[in-house]
Design a protein around this motif. Structure first.
Motif, PDB file in Angstrom:
ATOM      1  N   SER A 167      -7.913  -2.277   2.327  1.00  0.00           N
ATOM      2  CA  SER A 167      -7.670  -2.598   0.921  1.00  0.00           C
ATOM      3  C   SER A 167      -7.586  -1.374   0.010  1.00  0.00           C
ATOM      4  CB  SER A 167      -8.781  -3.531   0.423  1.00  0.00           C
ATOM      5  OG  SER A 167     -10.042  -2.915   0.593  1.00  0.00           O
ATOM      6  N   TRP A 168      -7.704  -0.163   0.537  1.00  0.00           N
ATOM      7  CA  TRP A 168      -7.694   1.043  -0.291  1.00  0.00           C
ATOM      8  C   TRP A 168      -6.516   1.125  -1.259  1.00  0.00           C
ATOM      9  CZ3 TRP A 168     -10.575   5.796  -0.321  1.00  0.00           C
ATOM     10  CH2 TRP A 168     -11.769   5.705   0.370  1.00  0.00           C
ATOM     11  N   PRO A 169      -5.290   0.858  -0.832  1.00  0.00           N
ATOM     12  CA  PRO A 169      -4.150   1.026  -1.747  1.00  0.00           C
ATOM     13  C   PRO A 169      -4.183   0.096  -2.960  1.00  0.00           C
ATOM     14  CG  PRO A 169      -3.396   0.926   0.504  1.00  0.00           C
ATOM     15  CD  PRO A 169      -4.844   0.538   0.518  1.00  0.00           C
TER      16      PRO A 169
ATOM     17  N   TYR B 111      -6.773  -0.465  -4.918  1.00  0.00           N
ATOM     18  CA  TYR B 111      -7.779  -0.083  -5.897  1.00  0.00           C
ATOM     19  C   TYR B 111      -7.301   1.058  -6.775  1.00  0.00           C
ATOM     20  CZ  TYR B 111     -10.971  -3.038  -3.297  1.00  0.00           C
ATOM     21  OH  TYR B 111     -11.567  -4.109  -2.686  1.00  0.00           O
ATOM     22  N   TYR B 112      -8.068   1.345  -7.785  1.00  0.00           N
ATOM     23  CA  TYR B 112      -7.731   2.390  -8.745  1.00  0.00           C
ATOM     24  C   TYR B 112      -7.630   3.763  -8.077  1.00  0.00           C
ATOM     25  CZ  TYR B 112     -12.828   2.270  -8.550  1.00  0.00           C
ATOM     26  OH  TYR B 112     -14.124   2.224  -8.118  1.00  0.00           O
ATOM     27  N   ASP B 113      -6.865   4.650  -8.707  1.00  0.00           N
ATOM     28  CA  ASP B 113      -6.562   5.962  -8.124  1.00  0.00           C
ATOM     29  C   ASP B 113      -7.782   6.842  -7.903  1.00  0.00           C
ATOM     30  OD1 ASP B 113      -3.880   5.359  -8.034  1.00  0.00           O
ATOM     31  OD2 ASP B 113      -3.434   6.290  -9.959  1.00  0.00           O
ATOM     32  N   SER B 114      -8.849   6.670  -8.685  1.00  0.00           N
ATOM     33  CA  SER B 114     -10.003   7.562  -8.582  1.00  0.00           C
ATOM     34  C   SER B 114     -11.013   7.121  -7.521  1.00  0.00           C
ATOM     35  CB  SER B 114     -10.712   7.653  -9.940  1.00  0.00           C
ATOM     36  OG  SER B 114     -11.223   6.381 -10.313  1.00  0.00           O
ATOM     37  N   LEU B 115     -10.684   6.124  -6.708  1.00  0.00           N
ATOM     38  CA  LEU B 115     -11.609   5.632  -5.692  1.00  0.00           C
ATOM     39  C   LEU B 115     -12.000   6.739  -4.712  1.00  0.00           C
ATOM     40  CD1 LEU B 115     -13.031   3.060  -4.699  1.00  0.00           C
ATOM     41  CD2 LEU B 115     -11.114   2.709  -3.164  1.00  0.00           C
ATOM     42  N   THR B 116     -13.307   6.873  -4.458  1.00  0.00           N
ATOM     43  CA  THR B 116     -13.854   7.870  -3.536  1.00  0.00           C
ATOM     44  C   THR B 116     -14.859   7.181  -2.626  1.00  0.00           C
ATOM     45  OG1 THR B 116     -13.621   9.594  -5.204  1.00  0.00           O
ATOM     46  CG2 THR B 116     -15.114  10.042  -3.393  1.00  0.00           C
ATOM     47  N   LEU B 117     -14.874   7.563  -1.347  1.00  0.00           N
ATOM     48  CA  LEU B 117     -15.846   6.984  -0.429  1.00  0.00           C
ATOM     49  C   LEU B 117     -17.265   7.313  -0.869  1.00  0.00           C
ATOM     50  CD1 LEU B 117     -14.358   7.600   3.137  1.00  0.00           C
ATOM     51  CD2 LEU B 117     -14.535   5.464   1.888  1.00  0.00           C
TER      52      LEU B 117
ATOM     53  N   HIS C 288     -11.203  11.009  -1.001  1.00  0.00           N
ATOM     54  CA  HIS C 288     -10.602  10.222  -2.073  1.00  0.00           C
ATOM     55  C   HIS C 288      -9.644   9.206  -1.466  1.00  0.00           C
ATOM     56  CE1 HIS C 288     -12.178  12.785  -5.259  1.00  0.00           C
ATOM     57  NE2 HIS C 288     -11.970  13.784  -4.418  1.00  0.00           N
ATOM     58  N   ARG C 289      -9.168   8.330  -2.286  1.00  0.00           N
ATOM     59  CA  ARG C 289      -8.266   7.259  -1.848  1.00  0.00           C
ATOM     60  C   ARG C 289      -7.078   7.767  -1.054  1.00  0.00           C
ATOM     61  NH1 ARG C 289      -4.571   3.545  -5.708  1.00  0.00           N
ATOM     62  NH2 ARG C 289      -2.841   4.500  -4.666  1.00  0.00           N
TER      63      ARG C 289
END
Length: 76
Positions: free
Chosen positions: A41-43, A45-51, A74-75
């Motif tokens: 589902s990563w794509p 979500y918002y651009d700033s998503l980080t693990l 990062h994403r």
């Protein structure tokens, strides 16, 4: 229709990890993924998503993130 021995639902990190383990055991899994590519589902979500954990704990079996293993990927 061919017979499917084992199906993995979802092509995200856990689904790909499960499929890798099944291959290691000599099985031929079929991965069922709703999206066009196996990324989870990563794509969506918002651009700033980080693990939330360092790369050393987030690699897939058999595939390392490489580079600095203490970074938080990062994403992209």
């Amino acid at each position: 229709m061919d017979r499917v021995e084992v199906a993995v639902i979802g092509g995200g990190q856990s689904g790909l990890s499960a499929a890798y383990s099944l291959l290691e055991e000599g099985l031929r899994p079929v991965i069922l993924e709703a999206s066009e590519r196996a990324v989870g589902s990563w794509p969506q979500y918002y651009d700033s998503l980080t693990l939330f954990s360092p790369a050393r704990y987030s690699s897939l079996p058999g595939v390392s993130f490489g580079g600095d293993l203490d970074r938080y990927p990062h994403r992209g």
